[in-house]
Every structure is written in structure tokens, then in C-alpha cells.
Design a protein around this motif. Structure first.
Motif, PDB file in Angstrom:
ATOM      1  N   LYS A 163      35.196  61.373  71.651  1.00  0.00           N
ATOM      2  CA  LYS A 163      33.920  62.084  71.772  1.00  0.00           C
ATOM      3  C   LYS A 163      34.157  63.564  72.073  1.00  0.00           C
ATOM      4  CE  LYS A 163      29.608  61.335  73.844  1.00  0.00           C
ATOM      5  NZ  LYS A 163      28.960  60.842  75.075  1.00  0.00           N
ATOM      6  N   ASP A 164      35.087  63.822  73.008  1.00  0.00           N
ATOM      7  CA  ASP A 164      35.417  65.204  73.354  1.00  0.00           C
ATOM      8  C   ASP A 164      35.943  65.971  72.147  1.00  0.00           C
ATOM      9  OD1 ASP A 164      34.632  64.693  75.903  1.00  0.00           O
ATOM     10  OD2 ASP A 164      36.650  64.609  76.773  1.00  0.00           O
ATOM     11  N   LYS A 165      36.566  65.251  71.226  1.00  0.00           N
ATOM     12  CA  LYS A 165      37.095  65.903  70.024  1.00  0.00           C
ATOM     13  C   LYS A 165      36.029  66.008  68.938  1.00  0.00           C
ATOM     14  CE  LYS A 165      41.983  64.969  70.526  1.00  0.00           C
ATOM     15  NZ  LYS A 165      42.932  63.873  70.486  1.00  0.00           N
ATOM     16  N   GLY A 166      34.814  65.551  69.264  1.00  0.00           N
ATOM     17  CA  GLY A 166      33.734  65.645  68.298  1.00  0.00           C
ATOM     18  C   GLY A 166      33.764  64.540  67.251  1.00  0.00           C
ATOM     19  N   ILE A 167      34.550  63.478  67.528  1.00  0.00           N
ATOM     20  CA  ILE A 167      34.615  62.356  66.595  1.00  0.00           C
ATOM     21  C   ILE A 167      33.629  61.291  67.072  1.00  0.00           C
ATOM     22  CG2 ILE A 167      36.114  60.595  65.553  1.00  0.00           C
ATOM     23  CD1 ILE A 167      38.501  62.491  66.120  1.00  0.00           C
ATOM     24  N   GLY A 168      32.633  60.984  66.242  1.00  0.00           N
ATOM     25  CA  GLY A 168      31.596  60.028  66.619  1.00  0.00           C
ATOM     26  C   GLY A 168      32.094  58.597  66.529  1.00  0.00           C
ATOM     27  N   VAL A 169      31.990  57.843  67.620  1.00  0.00           N
ATOM     28  CA  VAL A 169      32.410  56.444  67.602  1.00  0.00           C
ATOM     29  C   VAL A 169      31.437  55.612  68.427  1.00  0.00           C
ATOM     30  CG1 VAL A 169      34.884  56.581  67.159  1.00  0.00           C
ATOM     31  CG2 VAL A 169      34.042  57.040  69.456  1.00  0.00           C
ATOM     32  N   ASN A 170      31.502  54.299  68.204  1.00  0.00           N
ATOM     33  CA  ASN A 170      30.670  53.351  68.912  1.00  0.00           C
ATOM     34  C   ASN A 170      31.603  52.585  69.859  1.00  0.00           C
ATOM     35  OD1 ASN A 170      30.133  50.341  68.886  1.00  0.00           O
ATOM     36  ND2 ASN A 170      28.122  51.104  68.272  1.00  0.00           N
ATOM     37  N   LEU A 171      31.235  52.499  71.154  1.00  0.00           N
ATOM     38  CA  LEU A 171      32.135  51.925  72.164  1.00  0.00           C
ATOM     39  C   LEU A 171      32.504  50.479  71.861  1.00  0.00           C
ATOM     40  CD1 LEU A 171      33.727  52.207  74.802  1.00  0.00           C
ATOM     41  CD2 LEU A 171      31.635  51.718  76.060  1.00  0.00           C
ATOM     42  N   ARG A 172      31.496  49.677  71.470  1.00  0.00           N
ATOM     43  CA  ARG A 172      31.770  48.257  71.173  1.00  0.00           C
ATOM     44  C   ARG A 172      32.753  48.102  70.019  1.00  0.00           C
ATOM     45  NH1 ARG A 172      26.902  45.376  71.891  1.00  0.00           N
ATOM     46  NH2 ARG A 172      26.977  44.311  69.899  1.00  0.00           N
TER      47      ARG A 172
END
Ligand code: C5P
Length: 224
Positions: A163-172
Motif C-alpha cells: 500500500k505504501d508503494k501505491g500498489i493496490g491489494v486486497n488483504l484477504r
């Protein structure tokens, strides 16, 4: 070279990368991010349409890919260049994480990268970050650490990192992919992810990075 090596292994989300970057800066030693090598093979494979199952093709890419590592800054201590193109961010994509762990299960790929990894051992010393640094690549390393953490905490850390790197991900989804990658890395026949018999295991669950660094430094000053 027989320059000293500090081998730091473990799964992702244990703080391994941060610890290695800080150690390299602190000691003024070289840094080997071996995971980046597997990621680079995966990236070149994806771009060239080489299948994750094509061992001969992947091994050739591992031997011949025109890569270079240059000094970066802060949280990105090294940048990866592929034929001059900066691919530091591109190799962090989740699709590449998955393909890297597939690619890494082939003995031919590991053999090709072994040569590149051992070439990174130069005076005054090397911090080696990976899965098999202490077991296979540098079995004579005077310091071997194996970092672990509970699966939930590792997923949370990875999530924050991306997230800090600006890469969108879903935690699950990230948790599931991390578990799948760990299983593949731990269960493969060649160089599986496991602590060397003479490694010191550091469980980082619930421990902040400063405290982890203190424990790591205690091992380093005791053995170097
Ligand atoms: O450490 P990182 O997440 O960048 O590594 C990506 C993948 O490369 C790992 O999941 C693993 O399959 C592979 N790898 C490996 N041996 C290493 C470093 C990484 O097999 N020494």
C-alpha cells in the motif's frame, strides 16, 4: 571471494528486507536481494511469453537476462535494471510474486542464479537476503538468521508495504496468495524454505523493527 556473509532467510512479511537494508547501510557491506533475481526471471518470462513450466526456457532466461543492480536510497537500497530499464517497481507486482515462486521451483533456474548470487560475495562483506542463503548458497556464512512471524501478521505487514508503494491489494486475497507461495516454497524438492541447522531463528511476531534489529545486531557482533 571468501568475504564474510550474513545470511538472512525466511518467508515474506517478516521484516527481512528492512533488516537486510539497514544492516548493509550500517556495516557498509554489499546487499544481495536474491528474491529480486527470481522476480526478474518471472518478469522476463511474462514479457517473452515463456511458460512457468518451461524449465529449459526459464533457465536460459536466468543465465542470459541482461540485468544490473544499482544503488538506490532509503527504503529502496537497490534498484533493478533490465537492459537499462528500471523495473524495481514492476517486479513487486503480485502476479510476479506468484510466477517467481513457480519459476524458483526449477533446479535449472536455481543453478543459473547460484552463479550470479555467489558473484555478489565481495569484500568487505555481503548481507544475503533470501530463502536458501544459509542452507545452499552460502553454507559457510559465519552468521545465519532465520526470521519468522505468524501468518496474519506477515500478511498485514505485506499489505502495508504494498500500500505504501501505491500498489493496490486486497488483504484477504493477499493472505491467501502468501499462504500459497509459502507452501510452494516450503514444499518444493530443491532448496526448500527452511532454517539451516546452524541458523538462529528470530520470531518477530509482535516485535517492532527496532527490537528485531537489536537481536540481529547481537548475533552479528557475537560472530563477526
Ligand atoms: O523474497 P521475495 O518475496 O522477493 O521472493 C520471491 C520468490 O522468489 C519467493 O516466493 C521464492 O519462491 C523465490 N525465492 C527463492 N529463493 C530465494 C529467494 C526467493 O526461491 N533465495
Amino acid at each position: 571471494s571468501n568475504a564474510p556473509v550474513i545470511a538472512i532467510d525466511g518467508p515474506s512479511g517478516t521484516g527481512k528486507g528492512t533488516v537486510c537494508g539497514r544492516l548493509a547501510a550500517l556495516l557498509g557491506w554489499h546487499l544481495l536481494d536474491s528474491g529480486a533475481l527470481y522476480r526478474l526471471v518471472a518478469l522476463v518470462a511474462e514479457r517473452s511469453g515463456t511458460a512457468g513450466s518451461d524449465e529449459a526456457g526459464l533457465s536460459r532466461l536466468a543465465r542470459e537476462m541482461p540485468l544490473e543492480f544499482v544503488k538506490g536510497e532509503g527504503e529502496t537500497p537497490i534498484r533493478a535494471l533490465l537492459d537499462g530499464e528500471d523495473v524495481t517497481a514492476a517486479i513487486r507486482a503480485e502476479s510476479i510474486s506468484r510466477l517467481a515462486s513457480e519459476v524458483a521451483a526449477h533446479p535449472g533456474v536455481r543453478q543459473a542464479l547460484l552463479i550470479r548470487q555467489r558473484a555478489a560475495r565481495r569484500p568487505p562483506g555481503l548481507i544475503a537476503d533470501g530463502r536458501d542463503m544459509g542452507t545452499v548458497v552460502f553454507p559457510d556464512a559465519p552468521v545465519k538468521l532465520f526470521l519468522t512471524a505468524g501468518p496474519e501478521e506477515r500478511a498485514r505487514r505485506r499489505y502495508k508495504q504494498l500500500k505504501d508503494k501505491g500498489i493496490g491489494v486486497n488483504l484477504r486475497q493477499l493472505s491467501a496468495e502468501l499462504a500459497e507461495r509459502d507452501a510452494r516454497d516450503s514444499e518444493r524438492a530443491i532448496s526448500p524454505l527452511k532454517p539451516a541447522t546452524d541458523a538462529v531463528v528470530v520470531d518477530t511476531t509482535g516485535i517492532d523493527i527496532e527490537t528485531v534489529m537489536q537481536r540481529v545486531l547481537a548475533q552479528v557482533t557475537e560472530n563477526i
